[in-house]
Every structure is written in C-alpha cells, then in structure tokens.
Design a protein around this motif. Sequence first.
Motif, mmCIF file in Angstrom:
data_model
loop_
_atom_site.group_PDB
_atom_site.id
_atom_site.type_symbol
_atom_site.label_atom_id
_atom_site.label_comp_id
_atom_site.label_asym_id
_atom_site.label_seq_id
_atom_site.Cartn_x
_atom_site.Cartn_y
_atom_site.Cartn_z
ATOM 1 N N ARG A 168 0.813 -1.224 0.000
ATOM 2 C CA ARG A 168 0.000 0.000 0.000
ATOM 3 C C ARG A 168 0.846 1.273 0.000
ATOM 4 O O ARG A 168 1.947 1.292 0.557
ATOM 5 C CB ARG A 168 -0.922 0.010 1.231
ATOM 6 N N ASP B 261 -0.678 4.335 1.231
ATOM 7 C CA ASP B 261 -1.897 4.897 1.806
ATOM 8 C C ASP B 261 -1.644 6.347 2.223
ATOM 9 O O ASP B 261 -0.871 6.635 3.136
ATOM 10 C CB ASP B 261 -2.282 4.021 3.007
ATOM 11 N N LEU C 284 -3.602 8.467 3.688
ATOM 12 C CA LEU C 284 -4.107 8.868 5.007
ATOM 13 C C LEU C 284 -3.195 8.372 6.128
ATOM 14 O O LEU C 284 -2.968 9.091 7.108
ATOM 15 C CB LEU C 284 -5.545 8.367 5.218
ATOM 16 N N CYS C 285 -2.666 7.160 6.001
ATOM 17 C CA CYS C 285 -1.731 6.687 7.025
ATOM 18 C C CYS C 285 -0.502 7.606 7.064
ATOM 19 O O CYS C 285 0.012 7.908 8.142
ATOM 20 C CB CYS C 285 -1.310 5.248 6.740
ATOM 21 N N ALA D 225 -1.531 10.676 8.875
ATOM 22 C CA ALA D 225 -1.653 10.403 10.315
ATOM 23 C C ALA D 225 -0.278 10.444 10.976
ATOM 24 O O ALA D 225 -0.115 10.998 12.073
ATOM 25 C CB ALA D 225 -2.318 9.047 10.542
ATOM 26 N N GLU D 226 0.715 9.883 10.298
ATOM 27 C CA GLU D 226 2.069 9.895 10.871
ATOM 28 C C GLU D 226 2.602 11.328 10.946
ATOM 29 O O GLU D 226 3.259 11.704 11.922
ATOM 30 C CB GLU D 226 2.996 8.998 10.028
ATOM 31 N N ILE E 273 0.743 14.038 11.289
ATOM 32 C CA ILE E 273 -0.009 14.726 12.345
ATOM 33 C C ILE E 273 0.603 14.412 13.714
ATOM 34 O O ILE E 273 0.772 15.300 14.556
ATOM 35 C CB ILE E 273 -1.500 14.318 12.290
ATOM 36 N N ILE F 88 -8.886 18.016 7.893
ATOM 37 C CA ILE F 88 -8.300 16.869 7.185
ATOM 38 C C ILE F 88 -9.338 16.283 6.251
ATOM 39 O O ILE F 88 -10.545 16.362 6.509
ATOM 40 C CB ILE F 88 -7.782 15.798 8.163
ATOM 41 N N ALA G 74 -9.681 12.868 3.305
ATOM 42 C CA ALA G 74 -9.089 11.727 2.598
ATOM 43 C C ALA G 74 -9.918 11.483 1.346
ATOM 44 O O ALA G 74 -11.147 11.475 1.411
ATOM 45 C CB ALA G 74 -9.079 10.484 3.473
ATOM 46 N N GLY H 42 -12.444 8.897 -0.373
ATOM 47 C CA GLY H 42 -13.362 9.027 0.750
ATOM 48 C C GLY H 42 -14.449 7.981 0.780
ATOM 49 O O GLY H 42 -15.611 8.292 1.013
ATOM 50 N N ALA H 43 -14.077 6.736 0.549
ATOM 51 C CA ALA H 43 -15.024 5.622 0.671
ATOM 52 C C ALA H 43 -14.440 4.625 1.657
ATOM 53 O O ALA H 43 -13.223 4.413 1.693
ATOM 54 C CB ALA H 43 -15.250 4.960 -0.679
ATOM 55 N N VAL I 90 -12.096 1.929 0.171
ATOM 56 C CA VAL I 90 -11.040 2.324 -0.767
ATOM 57 C C VAL I 90 -9.860 2.921 0.007
ATOM 58 O O VAL I 90 -10.040 3.796 0.850
ATOM 59 C CB VAL I 90 -11.557 3.349 -1.802
ATOM 60 N N ILE I 91 -8.672 2.411 -0.282
ATOM 61 C CA ILE I 91 -7.460 2.968 0.316
ATOM 62 C C ILE I 91 -7.292 4.404 -0.192
ATOM 63 O O ILE I 91 -7.323 4.631 -1.400
ATOM 64 C CB ILE I 91 -6.231 2.126 -0.081
ATOM 65 N N PRO I 92 -7.131 5.386 0.717
ATOM 66 C CA PRO I 92 -7.064 6.783 0.268
ATOM 67 C C PRO I 92 -5.887 7.034 -0.682
ATOM 68 O O PRO I 92 -4.751 6.705 -0.375
ATOM 69 C CB PRO I 92 -6.902 7.564 1.571
ATOM 70 N N ARG J 261 7.258 6.059 2.878
ATOM 71 C CA ARG J 261 5.956 5.492 2.495
ATOM 72 C C ARG J 261 5.698 5.587 0.995
ATOM 73 O O ARG J 261 4.633 5.227 0.529
ATOM 74 C CB ARG J 261 4.840 6.224 3.244
ATOM 75 N N ALA K 229 -5.496 10.037 14.660
ATOM 76 C CA ALA K 229 -4.264 9.729 13.915
ATOM 77 C C ALA K 229 -3.523 8.581 14.588
ATOM 78 O O ALA K 229 -3.007 7.674 13.920
ATOM 79 C CB ALA K 229 -3.379 10.974 13.827
ATOM 80 N N ILE L 289 -5.334 5.388 13.790
ATOM 81 C CA ILE L 289 -5.111 4.980 12.387
ATOM 82 C C ILE L 289 -3.761 4.272 12.256
ATOM 83 O O ILE L 289 -3.651 3.238 11.588
ATOM 84 C CB ILE L 289 -5.199 6.213 11.457
ATOM 85 N N LEU L 290 -2.742 4.804 12.927
ATOM 86 C CA LEU L 290 -1.433 4.147 12.859
ATOM 87 C C LEU L 290 -1.441 2.819 13.622
ATOM 88 O O LEU L 290 -0.754 1.875 13.225
ATOM 89 C CB LEU L 290 -0.344 5.081 13.388
ATOM 90 N N THR M 229 -8.268 -0.915 6.729
ATOM 91 C CA THR M 229 -8.225 0.333 5.968
ATOM 92 C C THR M 229 -9.087 1.401 6.631
ATOM 93 O O THR M 229 -10.224 1.126 7.008
ATOM 94 C CB THR M 229 -8.769 0.092 4.541
ATOM 95 N N GLY N 37 -10.735 4.573 5.291
ATOM 96 C CA GLY N 37 -10.971 5.216 3.994
ATOM 97 C C GLY N 37 -11.567 6.609 4.094
ATOM 98 O O GLY N 37 -11.401 7.420 3.203
ATOM 99 N N CYS N 38 -12.270 6.874 5.203
ATOM 100 C CA CYS N 38 -12.937 8.167 5.389
ATOM 101 C C CYS N 38 -12.494 8.764 6.712
ATOM 102 O O CYS N 38 -12.365 8.042 7.708
ATOM 103 C CB CYS N 38 -14.454 8.004 5.477
#
Lengths: 421, 421
Positions: A242, A244, A246-247, A250-251, A253, A273, A275, A278-279, A282-284, A319, B250, B253-254, B269, B271-272
């Motif tokens: 991945r 990702d 958003l991950c 997050a790191e 943040i 924030i 992503a 946005g589903a 689904v991986i952002p 990443r 965050a 998520i991590l 995942t 996603g949102c």
Amino acid sequence: MAPTDSRHTRSPGEAVMARLEELARFSTDRTALTRLYLSAEHKSAAKQTQVWMQEAGMEARIDAVANVVGRHEGREPGLPALLLGSHIDTVRNAGKYDGCFGVIAAIEAVSALHAAGERLPFAIEVIAFGDEEGVRFPVTLTGSRAIAGTLDPATLDAMDADRISIRQALQQFGCAPIDDPRVSRRRQQALAYCELHTEQGPVLETEKLPLGLVTAISGASRFAITVEGVAGHAGTVPMQLRQDALCAAAEMILAIEHLAGETDQLVATVGCIEALPGAANVIPSSSRFTLDIRSPSDRVRADAIGRLEKAFEEIAGQRRVRLDVQRTYDEPAAGCHPALIEQLEAAVSRAGITPLRLPSGAGHDGLAMISLCPIAMLFVRCKGGISHNPAESISTADADTAVRVLIDFLHHFDPSRLRAN
Amino acid sequence: MAPTDSRHTRSPGEAVMARLEELARFSTDRTALTRLYLSAEHKSAAKQTQVWMQEAGMEARIDAVANVVGRHEGREPGLPALLLGSHIDTVRNAGKYDGCFGVIAAIEAVSALHAAGERLPFAIEVIAFGDEEGVRFPVTLTGSRAIAGTLDPATLDAMDADRISIRQALQQFGCAPIDDPRVSRRRQQALAYCELHTEQGPVLETEKLPLGLVTAISGASRFAITVEGVAGHAGTVPMQLRQDALCAAAEMILAIEHLAGETDQLVATVGCIEALPGAANVIPSSSRFTLDIRSPSDRVRADAIGRLEKAFEEIAGQRRVRLDVQRTYDEPAAGCHPALIEQLEAAVSRAGITPLRLPSGAGHDGLAMISLCPIAMLFVRCKGGISHNPAESISTADADTAVRVLIDFLHHFDPSRLRAN
C-alpha cells in the motif's frame, strides 16, 4: 439592599460587566451576538461607546475608519498619549467579552481618573477599533493599521459577500474621508499601546490566576499539506504493497504534535483533514490537511517549520507517497515591550497577584500598533478557555481586579523607562 | 496475415477479449461503462449472453431474478452440474473485466467442449449473475442468493433511488414470477461453484504470475469510530492542555496500520476521515473515521478487532477523549473448498504456472453460493491491481491461459473428491 442600579455604589468590575451587557444588545442577529465591521449595529455600538467616553470626561470622536477615539488630556493639553483600547466588532455568534472588555475597562479606568479630577503627565487615548475579527471583509486590523499608518489604501477596495467595498461601507457608515490627517498618528504622539483582553485560552484558569502578562503576540504560519499515494481496494491490496495517503498524513499529524509537545513556546494544530476518494472500502489515494503553527519567538517557529518539513519528507519517502507543502499564511510575532511588561507586572504584583507571563496565541490589534509604538497586553482569565462563542465568560471579580490594576498602572506609568530599553 | 475476425483462427483468449469489448457496449452511459441490475442495458447484455451460451451448445434461459443460465448436459441428461460463472452487472464508470470475464471465459470453455463434441461425467451450468455489485438497490447478491435458496423475499421490496422496487424492476425486465421452481437449486444437483475473476489487487502482478488460487473470500467488518475531544483556539491552548480529537484519531489509524502490517491474513483500511469543526485555527473537538477490516480467517479478524478495540480504548484513555465504536457491517469469510482448490491448483500446475494461493479481499457471488455447494475461485492477474475503474485491464495472454486452465480443470474435475473432504 444596596441599590445596584446606581453607578456610584457599583465596583468598577460591576460597572464594566453592566456595560458589556448593554453593548451586547447591538447585534445583527436577534438570538446571537453578531456585530460586523461597519454594520448598522457597529455604528450604534460606536455611538454608545462615544457617549460613554464623553461621560468619562473624554473628548470623543469616530474617525475616518470608524474607530471610536476618546482623549483624556494630561497635565497640559497636547501631551503625547498612552493608547489604551481593544475592538468592538465581533465574530458571528460571538461572546460578550472578546474585544469589548478591553474597551469598556479602559473607559472605566479613565472614568476613575476623571471622577477624582486627576491629570497625569501624559494624555490617555482610548480606542475602540472596528475591524479586529476580519469577518465581514477579507482583510483585518483595518482600524489599527490606519492609526499605525500602515493601512494599504488598496485594502479599502476589499469587498464583503454582497460586493460592498470597505470604502463604500465607510461612506454608508458616515465616516469622514480616509485622508483625515487625524487617523494615522505620529510616533512622537504615541507613547505606547496597552490592551486588556480575555485570554481566550485555559492557562490562567489552570494556574488559578485572574491576570497574565503577555510576552508577545505569537507569530503564525499556516500550511496546506497534500499527500498523494495510490488508491486501492480495501480488501485486495496487502498492507506491504500500500501507499496509503491517510496513514502517511496520520504519521505527519503525530510528528507535528510530538514536536510541538517537546518544544517550548510552540503550539501546532491540524484543524482540517480530508481523505480522497473518501469511501470506507477504498485505500485513500490522497489526503489534505492544514497546519497552523504559532510561537512568540519567530526563531522557534522557523526552526520548528524546518524540522517538520524534514520530518514530512522522511515520512513521505519511507511510504513512497508524494508530498506538497504550501505556506498559505505567515505573520511574524509582535513582541511586547519589556519595560512596558515590567510596569504592568509591577501593578499586578502590587495587587497581590503572582505575575505570570504567557504568549498570546491569538492575533490582536497590537500586531498593527507595534508599527507605531511599544505594545503590551494584560490578559484576563476566562472560563474554560472559551472564546468566539456565546459561552465566553469572565467573572465580575476578575473584571474588577483588571480595572483596578489598570488604574494603578496608569498612576505609575513612566514613559521614560520605555526609551531606556 | 491471419484473418483475425474469424473465430476459428482466434485463440480462446482473443475470443474472450473480443466478446468483452462487445459486452462493454451495453452501457447506460455513453462515455463510461455503467450497467446496473435490471436496467435496459442489463437486459440487452443478458440477451447477448444467452445467445453466446446457445452458440456454445448450451440450453440457455433468463431466470426469475434475471440470472442468465446456460446448461451443457453431461454424458446423460440431468446429471448434477458443476456451476461456473460470475456477474454481468457493473459499478458506475466500470472496467470491462470485473465479473464479465468470468462469464465469458466459462462460455468459451464450454464452447471448446461443444466444438470437440465432448460430454463429461457431469453437467456444466454457466451462470451470469445480475446483482453482484449492489449499486442500484441497497442489497446485493440477489441473483446468487436466489439460486442458493437463501434470498429473503423481503429483499425484493428494496427500492432504488427512483423508488422502484426490485420486484417492479423484475416485472419491467420481463422475468417470470419469483416462485419459478427452477431459480433455487437442490443441493444434490449442484456439485460445486467455480468462478474466474480478475484479482482486483496487485499480488499476482507483483509475483509475476498470471493466475492465483483463492483460499477464501475474506470476511469483513466495518466500523464507524467517533472520537470526542475538546475544541480550542489553535493559538491559545498549550499542547499539554489539549484533548485533540484528530491527534487521537491519527494515533488510532497508525495502530490499525501497525496491527494489520504485523498480522498474517489481515488487511485493515481507514478510507474516510473528518475533523470537526474543521477550521485551520481550531483544535478539533471531534473526529470520525471508518475502519474496514478483512481476513480469510474469521478467527484472525475477530482477534484483530478485539486488539484494536483495546488499543483504541487505551489511546482514548491516555488522551482524555471519549470514544464510540459502532460496528456497521459484518460478513463471515467464505472458505474455498480444499479439494476444489487442489483440483484447480493441479490444472494451474499442469499449465506450468507456479501455484499461488491468496485470499479474495473483495466480495463475490461465492459468498452466497457457499450456502448451496463447495466454492472455489481462480484469480487472473490485472494491471496495477486496478478495478472498478475504466483503467481496469487484463492481458489477452492471461485471458488465454485462464481459459485453457479452466478447460483442463473441467477435463480432470472429479466430484467424488469433494465428498471425501
């Protein structure tokens, strides 16, 4: 029972609190306090403020950018002035104390001098600025910039949501043309600018102190950060394949929070924030977030920004995501004048209060006034650190303490000590 | 030059790819492939599929829930059938291969048997399901559930955005009434269900393999997680006094990413995500995010959920924020039948391909069909792991390999080995 409606039996704090209630009635909204720059309600509030200044013995006028300016002469007319004040415009759905408290408290202090027939070796001017919140027009500090002589005339063409420019709104308000020579001040005539304001934060409440001495109005930078990874099906892409977005965000943040937490004189905030797409399944593929970073020290802020940019790049590299960092706002810190802080601090100490110094993380008219003269601010404890909200609150006792400290400061103020610094 | 438009000179892969192009023309959108369950274009595609089935020597019909069902008898009429197939409905703005490939490849395999005049010791049925994507109605797997006999009749009252129920749409489509006894199958008549499908992930491409053997259709759980902190001014609240809901999110998520990364057979995942109030200069008071967690092993998934819930609680406790975790979806894994995997695996090996086993992270009709009979799936490599997108792509060579492996599997399929397991 004491007749609480008579001003002569009221404490200064009670008097201030009563006037703040009165001022809060000038609102565009019926059910909330909203008073934007150059609105009809701003005009009514300005007129009322002018009346209160006059009742306190001041010569008062509304200037060409709708600041209300009251002048209390010193031992002889025309002496350089110590400027006091704050603003009387509000955000939408505001509290009653932000800005207004500093104006009404200053009038109350001058009123006390007036009642006692006191004349000081300097003049005092109380200014009720009109545009500190910057809500109606896409500019801010119009009033204080005009007085400091740093207002860009192009600013007056800025328009509100109804396509009315500041210039048009000033005309509708009934202001004199902007080239009125009395708007901007000469440096020799302005000794210093002191503002009382609610803290808008939780420090004084946490420290159980009614007042605090502001060291500086923090400088601030804002960033829009975009991370671009690769979208994928939440069920079919193994974790190690991945990218990702958003991950990664997050790191970043947590890196921001960690750095600010271990750095003195720094706060940093991610307030927004997103992503995309946005589903849930689904991986952002991308993530956008804001960064707001503030410090009373420009060096500390610049250093932190440099470290964070490096940390973001490292995270993005590890990443395999792309990174875009846009600086959207940058304002240097406005340091309060050390000798002015000391003189306010002495007054706080004389009131038996442990002096606490703290930065102002929020912006104030001092950011503009510092171009004209030394500035200082005295913070008043507020409930729960809440501001820009109807729940905003200060106690009558704290208001009283603040006004008494201000009066004591005026009695002891020595402009010559500012030059020595 | 070879006459590429003659079916007799085409490879099975070329034939399949040509038909997939033809099938992609049945689309509601002109500029994108969109073919929702029971739409006019679904009907046209179903009719075309029926014709192709008939050309391949099958008796073909459209059943009461708009599945297209073609039957190739075995050595004698009425033998239990091996079921092959996939779905011909699509998402909006879809690719050409998801679902359709499995249907067309199965018809191509039967066509090869038919052309050779072969009859096997079992019947073959090819089914083109109509509602695997679940886009038009708020339900899914209507076709495969009906065949498996697990369709809740109340499902037929589910309505699309135009308030048309499935029941009404079936009538408009021209389907026979739903109590048609031929819709749901008796277990004795269904030997197994095998589906060819694009991987929809990057594993086979990464491993440089054209085919992969599905171990299970992963079970999935989804969560809506809300973190409630305390809002505050980005400039005035010191870091140590904050209860920042987004920083807490965050960290969660991590934690999710870390746990999934170190756990075999697990993907997870977020996603949102949303932070409120969502202003650059306000510390987020709340944050909401989704969690999608999947595993071919229900035990692994349940264990991971337990660990994550514990981790979330610890993070929330340390950060003094409130936590709300709502499970919004839960579907157990559908394990592919070991002896069926082995028989497919043998065919893959005979084609000179290193067999690779992998879970299906995405859902498929097998989730419903497992209630009727043993299931298995053969994945075909797709470009970039992309699906549900016009960029979805498989190579002609891989399509050819897949059809040849399927034909070989049919030649060797031994239903008695399923009972032995």
